[in-house]
Design an enzyme around this catalytic site. Structure first.
Site, PDB file in Angstrom:
ATOM      1  N   LYS A   1     -12.982   3.588  -3.162  1.00  0.00           N
ATOM      2  CA  LYS A   1     -11.990   4.275  -2.333  1.00  0.00           C
ATOM      3  C   LYS A   1     -12.097   5.766  -2.633  1.00  0.00           C
ATOM      4  O   LYS A   1     -12.248   6.165  -3.801  1.00  0.00           O
ATOM      5  CB  LYS A   1     -10.592   3.745  -2.675  1.00  0.00           C
ATOM      6  CG  LYS A   1      -9.467   4.334  -1.836  1.00  0.00           C
ATOM      7  CD  LYS A   1      -8.138   3.648  -2.135  1.00  0.00           C
ATOM      8  CE  LYS A   1      -7.011   4.199  -1.269  1.00  0.00           C
ATOM      9  NZ  LYS A   1      -5.714   3.528  -1.540  1.00  0.00           N
TER      10      LYS A   1
ATOM     11  N   SER B   1      -3.268   1.666   2.499  1.00  0.00           N
ATOM     12  CA  SER B   1      -4.138   2.800   2.652  1.00  0.00           C
ATOM     13  C   SER B   1      -5.612   2.512   2.317  1.00  0.00           C
ATOM     14  O   SER B   1      -6.479   3.279   2.738  1.00  0.00           O
ATOM     15  CB  SER B   1      -3.644   3.951   1.777  1.00  0.00           C
ATOM     16  OG  SER B   1      -3.718   3.612   0.405  1.00  0.00           O
TER      17      SER B   1
ATOM     18  N   SER C   1      -1.181  -1.112  -0.878  1.00  0.00           N
ATOM     19  CA  SER C   1      -2.440  -0.624  -0.297  1.00  0.00           C
ATOM     20  C   SER C   1      -3.692  -1.397  -0.658  1.00  0.00           C
ATOM     21  O   SER C   1      -4.753  -1.140  -0.084  1.00  0.00           O
ATOM     22  CB  SER C   1      -2.648   0.844  -0.653  1.00  0.00           C
ATOM     23  OG  SER C   1      -1.865   1.624   0.206  1.00  0.00           O
TER      24      SER C   1
HETATM   25  N1  GLN Z   1       2.117   1.733   2.975  1.00  0.00           N
HETATM   26  C1  GLN Z   1       2.747   2.237   1.779  1.00  0.00           C
HETATM   27  C2  GLN Z   1       2.945   3.726   1.920  1.00  0.00           C
HETATM   28  O1  GLN Z   1       2.663   4.231   2.938  1.00  0.00           O
HETATM   29  C3  GLN Z   1       1.926   1.913   0.562  1.00  0.00           C
HETATM   30  C4  GLN Z   1       0.737   2.772   0.386  1.00  0.00           C
HETATM   31  C5  GLN Z   1       0.006   2.543  -0.899  1.00  0.00           C
HETATM   32  O2  GLN Z   1       0.144   1.491  -1.537  1.00  0.00           O
HETATM   33  N2  GLN Z   1      -0.743   3.542  -1.311  1.00  0.00           N
HETATM   34  O3  GLN Z   1       3.381   4.381   1.036  1.00  0.00           O
END
Ligand code: GLN
Length: 492
Positions: free
Chosen positions: A79, A154, A178
């Site tokens: 990532k 994400s 994410s």
């Molecule tokens: N969808 C969640 C957010 O927007 C989690 C994102 C994540 O785990 N980085 O914060």
């Protein structure tokens, strides 16, 4: 061989050890697939072909000498939130478009030390804020199962790359879902470890008390192999825990499913917005586990309604503080011709950050400002503790807790949900991070549009081995994790 991308990590490891193919051949095979197929999926931000081939040659030499690590020569994608020395690390942001880290994140360093080959860096929502990967400044990534749908976020690039067979495994990070939600949207297995199990050093910070890296792969077995490499104490991360690391591969059959008590939270299955197909597939998977000997126990998690507001207060608060370092002076993007220092700060941050990141910086700054700090931030911290206690109480009576990973399957690209609609989609994943617990997503079937559905299992602290073992045994008795998206069947 034309089908090297179909092999599991165990098969790849054996094939490399017995010289059925070399790491160079395997790496070239993946690079070729990326060149032909990724223009349709757009999972990679940076492909590091030259470095990958050099790493492959080094792995081949180690394999010849007979003292190579089990994963030596196997490719992976990182990532684009993990710092990689000499390779661009963007975190999906224009702010870091030209950022080259002087050092490797610990996760990256550990992968290199094991001889894994870095294929490149994969797409993500800007600074990991989002659930679709559309918040990336380089643009959206496609879901390999339906190219007009998002892969989730994400860590959407990680999920799409693995689901399209453009990498056998990938790293992801999970601050509020994410790893689990994109794994769910793309039909993969993904593990969010206990907070403190995987080092955060060199992982660009979103919300430091919630962030945790972990593996994304086709199966629990593949995840276990990568966990064996990346887990462990790191003196460079003050929140890393100095606790012995399990051998996740050796433990894959270590948990008895017979007699295992699986908690089914009443509140979770009555959430408005829970898609009927998702509910049905998750219930079928639980039925399967019951057939395998597990005992389903209805439980209460009374704090469910507090998850979304608590997370969306604490995460932006921490983000507003973490992102203050991006000021146009030290890192990344700097605006043209600033008239003075204030102008430099303001324009660099307004031009360098995307809309969602700016929204969260504003929410977080507001929540932390004098006068509101007690009313919002301190209150959210108290609720966070209650959420944790709710789970600990549940674990007195059950071994693991089952839930969907997401209330729906993948959204269409450009669906343009409002921020609150989008945040509500995180209802099943956020509490795990607030409590610091481990959780795993496993693919359990498809909805009426042939999009993958995921089951989430939440464990008590340090139960990664148990979660991987339960899913591994489920996968020995089912074949959902072996299903391939049509695009993954294409040959390069
Ligand atoms: N969808 C969640 C957010 O927007 C989690 C994102 C994540 O785990 N980085 O914060």
């Amino acid at each position: 061989m034309t089908d090297l991308h179909r092999l599991s990590i165990r098969e790849l490891s054996e094939g490399l050890k017995t010289a059925q193919f070399s790491s160079r051949e395997l790496t070239e095979h993946y690079l070729k697939r990326i060149a032909h197929i990724d223009p349709k999926v757009k999972s990679y931000v940076t492909v590091t072909a030259e470095q990958a081939l050099a790493e492959a040659d080094a792995a081949d030499a180690a394999l010849k000498s007979g003292n190579a690590h089990a994963l030596a020569g196997i490719p992976l994608a990182h990532k684009d939130i993990f710092c990689t020395q000499g390779i661009k690390t963007t975190a999906g942001s224009k702010m870091l478009d030209n950022f080259i880290s002087p050092y490797d994140a610990t996760v990256v360093a550990k992968a290199k030390a094991a001889g894994l080959v870095t294929l490149g860096k994969v797409n993500m929502d800007e600074f990991a804020m989002g659930s679709t990967s559309e918040n990336s400044y380089v643009g959206a990534t496609s879901n390999p199962w339906a190219l007009d749908h998002v892969p989730g976020g994400s860590s959407g690039g990680s999920a799409a790359a693995v689901a399209a067979d453009l990498a056998p495994i990938a790293t992801g990070t999970d601050t509020g879902g994410s790893i689990r939600q994109p794994a769910s949207f793309c039909g993969l297995t993904g593990l969010k470890p206990t907070y403190g199990r995987v080092s955060r050093f060199g992982m660009i910070a979103y919300a430091s008390s919630l962030d945790q890296g972990g593996p994304m792969a086709r199966s629990a077995e593949d995840c276990a192999y990568l966990m064996n490499v990346i887990a462990g104490h790191d003196a460079k991360d003050s929140t890393s825990i100095n606790k012995e690391v399990d051998d996740y591969v050796a433990n894959l059959n270590g948990t008895a499913v017979k007699g295992l008590r699986i908690g089914i939270p009443k509140q979770y299955f009555n959430v408005a917005g829970l898609d009927a197909d998702v509910k049905a597939r998750v219930e079928e998977s639980l039925k399967k586990l019951e057939e395998m000997g597990a005992i389903l126990v209805e439980i209460d998690l009374n704090m469910t309604e507090a998850y979304v507001p608590t997370y969306y207060l604490i995460a932006p608060a921490e983000a507003s503080s973490n992102l203050s370092r991006f000021d146009g002076v030290r890192y990344g993007y700097r605006c043209e011709n600033p008239v003075d220092l204030m102008d430099l700060y303001k324009r660099s941050r307004s031009e360098g950050f995307g809309a969602e990141v700016q929204r969260r910086i504003l929410i977080g700054t507001y929540a932390l400002s004098a006068g509101y700090y007690d009313a919002y931030y301190v209150k959210a911290q108290k609720v966070r503790r209650l959420i944790q206690q709710d789970f600990l109480k549940a674990f007195e009576n059950v071994d693991v807790i089952a839930a969907p990973s997401a209330p729906t399957t993948a959204y269409k690209i450009g669906a343009n949900l409002s921020p609150t609609e989008m945040y509500l989609g995180d209802i099943y994943t956020l509490a795990v991070n607030l409590a610091g617990l481990p959780a795993i997503n496993a693919p359990v079937g498809f909805d009426k549009d042939s999009l993958p559905v995921g089951l989430q299992l939440i464990g008590n602290y340090w139960s990664e081995s148990q979660l991987l073992s339960i899913v591994h045994q489920y996968q020995q008795n089912t074949d959902w994790h072996t299903k391939r998206a049509a695009i993954a069947e294409e040959n390069a």
